[in-house]
Design an enzyme around this catalytic site. Structure first.
Site: not given
Length: 398
Positions: A7, A238, A381, A88
């Site tokens: 990742n 964000r 993940e 990923r």
């Protein structure tokens, strides 16, 4: 069979080494602040934790350092002991609807899709290339964050712009965090009585980046993130959803002429950080909630946006059977979970107060007589990446 899940970010390299098919984690670690004179190297294996600072100047040096560290500690004897690497990759667009072997052609396509995820795809493609050069016999697999949402209904992925712009430029909702949402769906299918193939699920991936998905009968039908990971709920730095007319307005007021500068502000200087003026870290903001008006406002907006999305997905699916919380905030903030669940008490949700106090545990956080079940499910993940990669490795090493 040793499989490594990668990742990679612009300044970080996270990884896990698995023994498959046992799903056993052999070792894990990360390199942080890559490119800095004080880059941080972390390695965990066999109950030991190693951490030190050193100058790591490039991505290739980082990969060599990682692989050499595994050899020095006899976790592997040679690089080729790792049969396959799973990477990923954030944006698969409409090109990649599932995980794929990385060929030269596919690597070029991943780079072309950098327009959809400029902060991610280029870095991820570069790391794939580095691992291919250093371990040329290993299988390289790309696992796409967008693939779980590749088949959401047209009514949910299309924006209300000229349809020709979608057809020509593929400007649509793609979503992100799909690997995490897919893992949560897989785990809930095992945790929930009777599985989830006849149920409505809402999964909340609440980390630094945050997204909410609607999953109906085991398949994703909607996702809060859009064309890029910028849209959706308020996140650490964000903005989440915003009226696009604000962009030219603020650019004029701020004296900006490059749209990329404005996008950078929305990605890195907005969200919880921008509202609170304190930090992008939920823990820092929660610590000042009772004494700092901006901290409280930031948390109120954060919770409000989550509740709005969850409520809209309940309406869209005609009800909800299970709510799930995951990622850093979702797994570790009982306060956030309680506030969100409290908003839906009118639907018959009853919180198990003791279970909800647990942090980082896979646990049901509603009572047995609650009309809607809620769970905390720590995401993995890397395991999803390893599982997809192992499937290809099995086929190609038979």
């Amino acid at each position: 069979m040793k499989i490594m899940a990668i990742n990679a970010g612009s300044s970080t390299l996270k990884w896990k080494l698995f023994e498959m098919p046992e799903k056993k984690t052999i070792a894990s670690g990360m390199i942080d602040r890559l490119g800095s004179p004080k880059s941080v190297f972390k390695l965990k294996y066999n109950g030991e934790k190693i951490e030190h600072e050193e100058a790591i100047e490039s991505n290739e040096i980082a990969v060599l350092l990682l692989l050499d560290a595994l050899k020095e500690r006899h976790i592997i004897e040679k690089f080729e002991d790792i049969v396959a690497f799973g990477h990923r990759v954030v944006a698969g667009g409409e090109v990649f609807k599932k995980s794929e072997i990385v060929t030269e052609e596919n690597l070029d396509k991943i780079l072309e899709l950098s327009e959809y995820a400029p902060l991610h795809n280029k870095v991820e493609a570069y790391y794939i290339d580095v691992f291919k050069k250093l371990v040329p016999k290993a299988i390289q697999v790309a696992v796409f964050d967008t693939s779980f949402f590749a088949d959401i209904p047209e009514v949910n992925y299309l924006y209300s712009v000229d349809l020709a712009d979608y057809e020509q430029f593929k400007a649509r909702r793609y979503g992100a965090h799909g690997t995490s949402h897919r893992y949560i769906a897989q785990r809930l299918n095992e945790l929930v009585d009777g599985g989830i193939n006849d149920k409505n699920i809402i999964a909340m991936h609440l980390g630094s980046g945050a997204s909410i998905s609607a999953i109906k009968n085991g398949k994703a039908v909607d996702i809060s993130m859009g064309f890029t990971p910028l849209s959706g709920i308020t996140m650490s730095t964000r903005s989440g959803d915003i009226d696009v007319s604000i962009l030219p307005y603020l650019m004029k007021k701020l004296g900006l002429t490059d749209i990329d500068d404005m996008i950078d502000i929305l990605n890195h200087k907005s969200g919880l950080l921008g509202i609170s003026g304190i930090s992008a870290d939920m823990r820092d903001i929660e610590a000042e909630e009772d004494t700092n008006k901006r901290a409280k406002l930031a948390l109120d907006i954060y919770r409000n946006r989550i509740v709005k999305y969850v409520g809209s997905y309940i309406a869209e699916m005609g009800g909800v059977d299970v709510l799930a919380f995951t990622a850093g905030v979702g797994e570790n903030s009982p306060e956030v979970r309680e506030d969100i669940l409290d908003a839906f008490k009118y639907l018959g949700i009853k919180i198990d107060t003791d279970n909800n106090k647990l942090r980082g545990k896979e646990v049901r956080i509603t009572t047995n007589d609650s009309k809607i079940a809620a769970y905390t499910v720590p995401t993995d993940e890397e395991l999803m990446i390893a599982q997809d990669t192992y499937k290809f490795a099995q086929l190609l090493t038979l």
